[in-house]
Scaffold this motif. Structure first.
Motif, PDB file in Angstrom:
ATOM      1  N   GLN A 137      -2.135  13.837   4.888  1.00  0.00           N
ATOM      2  CA  GLN A 137      -1.859  12.172   4.430  1.00  0.00           C
ATOM      3  C   GLN A 137      -1.084  11.509   5.722  1.00  0.00           C
ATOM      4  O   GLN A 137      -1.584  10.380   5.762  1.00  0.00           O
ATOM      5  CB  GLN A 137      -1.137  12.862   3.403  1.00  0.00           C
ATOM      6  CG  GLN A 137      -0.549  11.135   2.626  1.00  0.00           C
ATOM      7  CD  GLN A 137       0.830  12.185   1.848  1.00  0.00           C
ATOM      8  OE1 GLN A 137       1.053  12.814   1.867  1.00  0.00           O
ATOM      9  NE2 GLN A 137       0.900  10.711   0.731  1.00  0.00           N
ATOM     10  N   HIS A 176      -2.303   7.750   6.074  1.00  0.00           N
ATOM     11  CA  HIS A 176      -1.810   6.867   6.138  1.00  0.00           C
ATOM     12  C   HIS A 176      -1.542   6.155   7.326  1.00  0.00           C
ATOM     13  O   HIS A 176      -1.891   4.319   6.914  1.00  0.00           O
ATOM     14  CB  HIS A 176       0.005   6.945   6.410  1.00  0.00           C
ATOM     15  CG  HIS A 176       0.605   6.310   5.374  1.00  0.00           C
ATOM     16  ND1 HIS A 176       0.805   5.649   4.107  1.00  0.00           N
ATOM     17  CD2 HIS A 176       1.247   5.681   6.464  1.00  0.00           C
ATOM     18  CE1 HIS A 176       1.931   4.793   3.922  1.00  0.00           C
ATOM     19  NE2 HIS A 176       2.055   4.504   5.654  1.00  0.00           N
ATOM     20  N   SER A 204      -4.894   7.210  -2.794  1.00  0.00           N
ATOM     21  CA  SER A 204      -4.172   5.944  -2.481  1.00  0.00           C
ATOM     22  C   SER A 204      -4.209   4.803  -3.391  1.00  0.00           C
ATOM     23  O   SER A 204      -5.378   4.314  -4.237  1.00  0.00           O
ATOM     24  CB  SER A 204      -5.601   5.392  -1.188  1.00  0.00           C
ATOM     25  OG  SER A 204      -6.818   5.155  -1.400  1.00  0.00           O
ATOM     26  N   GLU A 205      -3.180   3.625  -3.137  1.00  0.00           N
ATOM     27  CA  GLU A 205      -2.833   2.786  -3.748  1.00  0.00           C
ATOM     28  C   GLU A 205      -3.589   1.523  -2.791  1.00  0.00           C
ATOM     29  O   GLU A 205      -2.331   1.770  -2.751  1.00  0.00           O
ATOM     30  CB  GLU A 205      -1.160   2.770  -4.830  1.00  0.00           C
ATOM     31  CG  GLU A 205      -2.023   3.755  -5.864  1.00  0.00           C
ATOM     32  CD  GLU A 205      -2.041   3.980  -7.161  1.00  0.00           C
ATOM     33  OE1 GLU A 205      -2.829   2.447  -6.919  1.00  0.00           O
ATOM     34  OE2 GLU A 205      -1.644   4.344  -7.786  1.00  0.00           O
ATOM     35  N   ASN A 206      -4.156   0.875  -3.329  1.00  0.00           N
ATOM     36  CA  ASN A 206      -4.683  -0.231  -2.203  1.00  0.00           C
ATOM     37  C   ASN A 206      -4.301  -1.656  -2.736  1.00  0.00           C
ATOM     38  O   ASN A 206      -5.309  -2.442  -3.082  1.00  0.00           O
ATOM     39  CB  ASN A 206      -5.925   0.332  -1.706  1.00  0.00           C
ATOM     40  CG  ASN A 206      -6.667   1.256  -1.435  1.00  0.00           C
ATOM     41  OD1 ASN A 206      -6.280   1.314   0.265  1.00  0.00           O
ATOM     42  ND2 ASN A 206      -7.125   1.939  -2.547  1.00  0.00           N
ATOM     43  N   HIS A 256     -10.277   3.753   5.968  1.00  0.00           N
ATOM     44  CA  HIS A 256      -9.751   5.234   4.564  1.00  0.00           C
ATOM     45  C   HIS A 256     -10.786   6.160   6.061  1.00  0.00           C
ATOM     46  O   HIS A 256     -10.892   7.684   6.472  1.00  0.00           O
ATOM     47  CB  HIS A 256     -10.904   4.934   3.801  1.00  0.00           C
ATOM     48  CG  HIS A 256      -9.773   4.539   2.182  1.00  0.00           C
ATOM     49  ND1 HIS A 256      -8.771   3.689   2.806  1.00  0.00           N
ATOM     50  CD2 HIS A 256      -9.083   5.698   0.931  1.00  0.00           C
ATOM     51  CE1 HIS A 256      -7.776   3.413   1.235  1.00  0.00           C
ATOM     52  NE2 HIS A 256      -7.913   4.919   0.863  1.00  0.00           N
ATOM     53  N   TYR A 297       0.693  -1.038   0.371  1.00  0.00           N
ATOM     54  CA  TYR A 297      -0.285   0.205  -0.167  1.00  0.00           C
ATOM     55  C   TYR A 297       0.759   0.862  -0.036  1.00  0.00           C
ATOM     56  O   TYR A 297       1.928   1.345   0.939  1.00  0.00           O
ATOM     57  CB  TYR A 297      -0.915   0.109   1.086  1.00  0.00           C
ATOM     58  CG  TYR A 297      -1.348   1.181   1.666  1.00  0.00           C
ATOM     59  CD1 TYR A 297      -2.796   1.281   0.833  1.00  0.00           C
ATOM     60  CD2 TYR A 297      -0.710   2.466   2.524  1.00  0.00           C
ATOM     61  CE1 TYR A 297      -3.177   3.374   0.894  1.00  0.00           C
ATOM     62  CE2 TYR A 297      -1.317   3.428   2.389  1.00  0.00           C
ATOM     63  CZ  TYR A 297      -2.966   3.870   1.710  1.00  0.00           C
ATOM     64  OH  TYR A 297      -3.694   4.918   2.090  1.00  0.00           O
ATOM     65  N   GLN A 310       4.557   6.943   2.381  1.00  0.00           N
ATOM     66  CA  GLN A 310       4.082   7.767   2.043  1.00  0.00           C
ATOM     67  C   GLN A 310       4.740   9.212   1.085  1.00  0.00           C
ATOM     68  O   GLN A 310       5.712   9.074   1.135  1.00  0.00           O
ATOM     69  CB  GLN A 310       3.278   8.674   2.768  1.00  0.00           C
ATOM     70  CG  GLN A 310       2.691   8.091   4.093  1.00  0.00           C
ATOM     71  CD  GLN A 310       2.564   9.071   5.031  1.00  0.00           C
ATOM     72  OE1 GLN A 310       2.960   8.941   6.491  1.00  0.00           O
ATOM     73  NE2 GLN A 310       2.442  10.708   5.491  1.00  0.00           N
ATOM     74  N   ASP A 343      -0.165   5.576  -0.702  1.00  0.00           N
ATOM     75  CA  ASP A 343      -0.592   6.924  -1.293  1.00  0.00           C
ATOM     76  C   ASP A 343      -0.266   7.936  -1.423  1.00  0.00           C
ATOM     77  O   ASP A 343       1.390   8.557  -1.243  1.00  0.00           O
ATOM     78  CB  ASP A 343      -1.762   7.023   0.139  1.00  0.00           C
ATOM     79  CG  ASP A 343      -0.730   7.488   1.378  1.00  0.00           C
ATOM     80  OD1 ASP A 343       0.398   8.018   2.063  1.00  0.00           O
ATOM     81  OD2 ASP A 343      -1.332   6.272   2.478  1.00  0.00           O
ATOM     82  N   TYR A 344      -0.536   9.126  -1.925  1.00  0.00           N
ATOM     83  CA  TYR A 344       0.415   9.958  -2.532  1.00  0.00           C
ATOM     84  C   TYR A 344      -0.566  11.525  -2.339  1.00  0.00           C
ATOM     85  O   TYR A 344      -2.097  11.571  -2.387  1.00  0.00           O
ATOM     86  CB  TYR A 344      -0.059   9.990  -3.855  1.00  0.00           C
ATOM     87  CG  TYR A 344       0.758   9.397  -4.552  1.00  0.00           C
ATOM     88  CD1 TYR A 344       2.029   9.571  -5.306  1.00  0.00           C
ATOM     89  CD2 TYR A 344       0.355   7.763  -4.764  1.00  0.00           C
ATOM     90  CE1 TYR A 344       2.691   8.560  -5.665  1.00  0.00           C
ATOM     91  CE2 TYR A 344       1.518   6.684  -5.449  1.00  0.00           C
ATOM     92  CZ  TYR A 344       2.722   7.051  -5.863  1.00  0.00           C
ATOM     93  OH  TYR A 344       3.498   6.233  -5.862  1.00  0.00           O
TER      94      TYR A 344
END
Length: 269
Positions: free
Chosen positions: A107, A111, A143-145, A170, A89, A125, A91-92
């Motif tokens: 974030q 996160h 988010s890239e799950n 989330h 996982y 992150q 996130d950006y």
């Protein structure tokens, strides 16, 4: 708090794929669960989704919609893909933002809450110049799950319980970041599966012509409808569907709208 919730890809854009899964479908399922869990448990929250079904929408349309709606936060839901070996996982936020920015603080919170319960390797992150992070005028997060082409991550993605956990992570992050207030006297409630739809049936006919006439009548009243075929007692019938909702209350309200036109309607769940 106004949340613009964006399940990435959709329609003619399937996103990544792997292990029998399509990213657009996983993104949508998780996003629907986020919306339902959030609205079921917290006060003063409005959610607008870029899509609630398998529809096509450009990146520009998504950010324009969020900006015009004056959302407080943009949350984009995705899955990752690389070469089958990468996993985990991440996130950006936008790459021009400092680590001390308000978006970076959000974030940090999101996160932490997501990684607590998603069971994925923590890739950290990150920052990037993605369109939805750059063109949205509010704080934005993507988010890239997990990696859909990784067998281990994909095995989790196939589990309803895992997708629900990801959604809860989330929501927990949003609740903490925006200091959302839980609904009074309401213990944490997990809504029913968001893929369960309450379909509105506004007539069943053995004649396609009669079904088409009902569809035309409803459309003339501003109610979207279409005819579908079904088999009842070994005979073909044409049923007129005039809406489908994941929330039964919304479905019941729509039935009442249809009945005011003089057409009888019921919920087929």
């Amino acid at each position: 708090m106004k949340l613009y919730l964006d399940p990435g890809h959709g329609g003619t854009d399937p996103g990544a794929s792997g292990n029998g899964l399509k990213e657009k479908e996983i993104n949508l399922d998780i996003a629907l669960r986020i919306r339902n869990f959030l609205t079921a448990n917290y006060e003063n929250i409005e959610v607008k989704m870029s899509r609630t079904n398998d529809s096509t929408k450009s990146l520009q349309q998504r950010t324009n919609e969020a900006n015009n709606w004056a959302a407080d936060f943009y949350m984009s839901i995705h899955c990752n893909s690389f070469n089958g070996t990468a996993n985990g996982y991440e996130d950006y936020i936008h790459n021009l933002l400092s680590d001390q920015s308000r978006t970076a603080t959000y974030q940090d919170t999101l996160h932490e809450e997501i990684i607590k319960i998603n069971g994925l390797y923590n890739r950290g992150q990150k920052k990037a110049n993605f369109h939805v992070l750059r063109e949205s005028t509010m704080d934005a997060f993507l988010s890239e799950n997990g990696f859909i082409d990784n067998a281990k991550d994909a095995a989790l993605m196939k589990q309803t319980s895992w997708r629900q956990k990801v959604a809860e992570g989330h929501v927990n992050g949003l609740a903490k970041a925006f200091k959302l207030k839980k609904k009074a006297g309401n213990p944490t409630r997990i809504p029913s599966d968001p893929n369960k739809l309450f379909k509105i049936i506004a007539g069943s006919f053995q004649s396609k012509k009669n079904a088409d006439e009902r569809v035309a009548f409803l459309k003339g009243k501003g109610i979207e409808a279409f005819a579908i075929t079904t088999t009842i007692s070994n005979e073909q019938w044409y049923r007129v569907q005039a809406g489908a909702f994941s929330n039964r209350k919304n479905a019941e309200e729509h039935v009442n709208v249809i009945k005011k036109t003089g057409v009888d309607a019921f919920i087929d769940s």
